[in-house]
Design an enzyme around this catalytic site. Structure first.
Site, mmCIF file in Angstrom:
data_model
loop_
_atom_site.group_PDB
_atom_site.id
_atom_site.type_symbol
_atom_site.label_atom_id
_atom_site.label_comp_id
_atom_site.label_asym_id
_atom_site.label_seq_id
_atom_site.Cartn_x
_atom_site.Cartn_y
_atom_site.Cartn_z
ATOM 1 N N ARG A 1 5.718 4.843 4.875
ATOM 2 C CA ARG A 1 5.729 3.690 5.401
ATOM 3 C C ARG A 1 6.948 2.794 5.231
ATOM 4 O O ARG A 1 6.991 1.837 5.967
ATOM 5 C CB ARG A 1 4.495 2.654 4.317
ATOM 6 C CG ARG A 1 3.034 3.176 4.899
ATOM 7 C CD ARG A 1 2.084 2.418 4.345
ATOM 8 N NE ARG A 1 0.569 3.168 4.530
ATOM 9 C CZ ARG A 1 -0.443 2.921 3.998
ATOM 10 N NH1 ARG A 1 -0.366 2.067 2.767
ATOM 11 N NH2 ARG A 1 -1.392 3.170 4.466
ATOM 12 N N ASP B 1 -0.441 -1.484 -1.028
ATOM 13 C CA ASP B 1 -1.086 -1.214 0.385
ATOM 14 C C ASP B 1 -0.803 -2.500 1.185
ATOM 15 O O ASP B 1 -0.865 -2.297 2.428
ATOM 16 C CB ASP B 1 -2.386 -0.952 0.503
ATOM 17 C CG ASP B 1 -3.002 0.186 -0.479
ATOM 18 O OD1 ASP B 1 -2.130 1.160 -0.552
ATOM 19 O OD2 ASP B 1 -4.132 0.323 -0.668
ATOM 20 N N GLN C 1 -5.636 6.102 -8.355
ATOM 21 C CA GLN C 1 -6.281 7.298 -7.865
ATOM 22 C C GLN C 1 -6.011 8.639 -8.879
ATOM 23 O O GLN C 1 -7.264 9.044 -9.282
ATOM 24 C CB GLN C 1 -5.579 7.933 -6.681
ATOM 25 C CG GLN C 1 -6.146 7.158 -5.343
ATOM 26 C CD GLN C 1 -5.291 7.468 -3.980
ATOM 27 O OE1 GLN C 1 -4.758 8.428 -4.118
ATOM 28 N NE2 GLN C 1 -5.746 6.831 -3.046
HETATM 29 C C1 S3P Z 1 -6.303 3.657 -4.022
HETATM 30 C C2 S3P Z 1 -5.167 3.532 -4.895
HETATM 31 C C3 S3P Z 1 -3.879 3.357 -4.443
HETATM 32 C C4 S3P Z 1 -3.900 2.752 -2.894
HETATM 33 C C5 S3P Z 1 -4.944 3.474 -2.294
HETATM 34 C C6 S3P Z 1 -6.262 3.113 -2.680
HETATM 35 C C7 S3P Z 1 -7.656 3.635 -4.712
HETATM 36 O O1 S3P Z 1 -3.117 4.439 -4.120
HETATM 37 O O2 S3P Z 1 -2.486 2.876 -2.473
HETATM 38 O O3 S3P Z 1 -4.797 3.008 -0.942
HETATM 39 O O4 S3P Z 1 -8.779 3.365 -4.408
HETATM 40 O O5 S3P Z 1 -7.726 4.081 -5.920
HETATM 41 P P1 S3P Z 1 -2.360 5.197 -5.518
HETATM 42 O O6 S3P Z 1 -3.298 5.560 -6.749
HETATM 43 O O7 S3P Z 1 -1.711 6.578 -5.158
HETATM 44 O O8 S3P Z 1 -1.323 4.005 -5.803
#
Ligand code: S3P
Length: 432
Positions: free
Chosen positions: A343, A312, A166
Site C-alpha cells: 500500500r 487500514d 490477526q
Molecule cells: C485485522 C487486523 C489488521 C487489519 C486487517 C484486519 C483483523 O491486520 O489490517 O485488515 O480483523 O484482525 P494485522 O493484524 O495484520 O495488523
C-alpha cells in the site's frame, strides 16, 4: 470504475456496511459455540462470505439472508474434517485466525487463498502456533498451508514483535484448545474485537495492559450480535466529505472502538470538522453517528502507537493529506507493504500519477499537499482499499479518473459506488 470531479458538495445521511473484523469473529465464535448465534448487520462482503464458506465446509449449519446470519454452533470440538482445501479468497483475517482454530483440531486440513494471499506472510502466525505444538507446513510458510493434528496444544507466553490483531487473535483462538494459559503481549494496542467478543460468549478472558490471556479448554455460549458499521469503510466517506467543498454528511451507526478510531483523531488534528454524536454501546463496542463537514485541512505527522489504530485507513489519510496544506509524514507503518498489496508503493504511485508531490519512505510516505490533482488511470492492484482511496481522490480532482480492477471493492464495501452516488458523486462502475 470511472469517476468525475464533483461540481457540488456531498450531502445526506448514509450508513456503511457492517464491520469486517467483527463479522469474521462473530461467525468463527458462533460456529464454535454451544447453541444458536444470530448476527445482524453482518458484512456480506467477499472476505466474510469466505469465512462462512470455510465453516460450512467443516459441517457447521450457517444460514444467511442478506445481513442476518443464523448459526447452529457446533461446539468447541464439533467441527468436521473438510473434504476439500478451505478457501479464504482474499481474506488475511480468515486465513490467520483459522490457522489458530485449525491447529487445535483432531483432523488434518489444508487452507489456501487467492494470488495475493499466497504472497502474504504466514510465519508470523505459524511460528508462535508451532511453539504451542501446532504442526503447520507450507513452502516458505506461504499458503497453501497444511495443518496436521498435533494432540493437545500447550499454552505459551508470547510477545508479539509487531502489533497485530490477526496474530494475537490466532493465538487466543488456539489458546481455547490448549492446556494451560496462553498469554499474548503486544508492543502497542491493536484492535481488541476478539477479546471483547470472547468475553461476550462467556469466555473468562483476562486483560491487563497490553496482555490478553485465555485458559483452555473453554466453553462458548451462542448469542445475538449486532455488528456496527465499519469505520474502515466510513473512512472513505469521511475523507471525501472533508476534501470536497460544501459537503455535509452524516454516517449512522459506525463502530468507534478506541482501538480503531485513530482516523478520527488524525483527521481532527488536520483541522477536519467531525462530530461524533449519539454514542451508544453494543456489547462493549461503542457505536456513534458521525457528522462531517468540508474543512480546510493541514498536514500532520502520523507515527508511533497510533499506527495500529488506523493501519487500514492510511490510504484514505494519504488522500486527505494530498488535499491538505503543508506536509504530512506517515511512518512506523512498514506493515502496509504486506497488506492486500504494497500500500505504500500503491499510494505513492497513484498520487504521483494524479499530479501529487509524494515520496516513499521505508516505513511510510511523505505527502506535500495542496497541489491541484488531476484525473488519471489508476491500477488498484486488486486491493479494495487502494481502489476506494483513489475513487475519493478522483472525486475531488479535476477531470476523469479511471480505476482498473475495481472488482475488489466488494471485498469490504459492497454498494460503495451506489452510496457515493446517493451523496451526489459522479461514479460509474464498469459495465453500468
Ligand atoms: C485485522 C487486523 C489488521 C487489519 C486487517 C484486519 C483483523 O491486520 O489490517 O485488515 O480483523 O484482525 P494485522 O493484524 O495484520 O495488523
Amino acid at each position: 470504475m470511472r469517476i468525475r470531479g464533483v461540481s457540488s458538495g456531498l450531502q445526506g445521511t448514509t450508513q456503511v456496511p457492517g464491520d469486517k473484523s467483527i463479522s469474521h469473529r462473530a461467525v468463527m465464535l458462533g460456529a464454535l459455540a454451544q447453541g444458536e448465534t444470530v448476527i445482524t448487520g453482518f458484512l456480506a462482503g467477499e472476505d466474510c462470505l469466505a469465512t462462512i464458506a470455510c465453516f460450512r465446509d467443516m459441517g457447521v449449519d450457517i444460514r444467511r439472508q442478506d445481513n442476518r446470519v443464523q448459526i447452529q454452533g457446533a461446539g468447541l470440538h464439533g467441527l468436521q474434517q473438510p473434504e476439500q482445501p478451505l478457501y479464504v479468497g482474499n481474506s488475511g483475517t480468515t486465513i490467520r485466525l483459522l490457522l489458530g482454530i485449525l491447529s487445535g483440531q483432531v483432523f488434518p486440513s489444508v487452507i489456501n487463498g487467492d494470488a495475493s494471499i499466497q504472497k502474504r506472510p504466514m510465519a508470523r502466525v505459524a511460528n508462535p502456533l508451532r511453539l504451542m505444538g501446532a504442526r503447520i507446513t507450507g513452502e516458505g510458510d506461504l499458503a497453501p498451508l497444511t495443518i496436521s493434528p498435533a494432540g493437545t496444544l500447550t499454552g505459551i507466553d508470547y510477545l508479539l514483535p509487531v502489533a497485530s490483531a490477526q496474530v494475537k487473535s490466532a493465538l487466543l483462538l488456539a489458546g481455547m484448545y490448549a492446556k494451560g494459559v496462553t498469554s499474548v503481549t503486544e508492543p502497542a494496542p491493536s484492535r481488541d474485537h476478539t477479546e471483547i467478543m470472547l468475553a461476550s460468549f462467556g469466555v473468562a478472558i483476562k486483560r491487563q495492559g497490553l496482555t490478553a490471556s485465555v485458559e483452555g479448554p473453554v466453553v462458548l455460549q451462542g448469542r445475538e450480535i449486532a455488528v456496527p458499521g465499519d469505520i474502515s469503510s466510513a473512512a472513505f466517506l469521511l475523507v471525501a466529505a472533508l476534501i470536497i467543498p460544501d459537503s455535509e454528511v452524516v454516517i449512522r451507526q459506525v463502530g468507534i472502538n478506541p482501538t480503531r478510531s485513530g482516523i478520527i483523531d488524525v483527521l481532527r488534528a488536520m483541522g477536519g470538522n467531525i462530530e461524533v454524536q449519539q454514542l451508544t454501546s453494543n456489547l462493549a463496542e461503542p457505536v456513534a453517528d458521525i457528522l462531517v463537514r468540508s474543512s480546510e485541512l493541514r498536514g500532520v505527522t502520523v507515527e508511533g502507537d497510533i499506527i495500529p489504530r488506523l493501519i487500514d485507513e492510511i490510504p484514505a489519510i494519504a488522500v486527505a493529506a494530498a488535499f491538505a496544506k503543508g506536509t504530512t509524514i506517515i511512518r512506523d507503518a512498514a506493515e502496509l507493504k504486506v497488506k492486500e498489496s504494497n500500500r505504500i508503493a500503491a499510494m505513492v504511485q497513484g498520487l504521483m500519477a494524479m499530479g501529487g508531490d509524494v515520496s516513499e519512505l521505508d516505513d511510510g510516505l511523505v505527502i506535500r499537499g495542496g497541489k491541484a490533482l488531476h484525473g488519471a488511470a489508476i491500477e488498484s492492484r486488486g486491493d479494495h482499499r487502494i481502489a476506494m482511496a483513489f475513487a475519493v481522490a478522483g472525486m475531488a480532482a479535476c477531470g476523469e479518473t479511471n480505476i482498473g480492477n475495481e472488482d475488489c471493492i466488494p471485498v469490504s464495501f459492497p454498494g460503495f459506488a451506489e452510496i457515493l452516488r446517493q451523496l451526489g458523486a459522479n461514479v460509474q462502475m464498469d459495465g453500468e
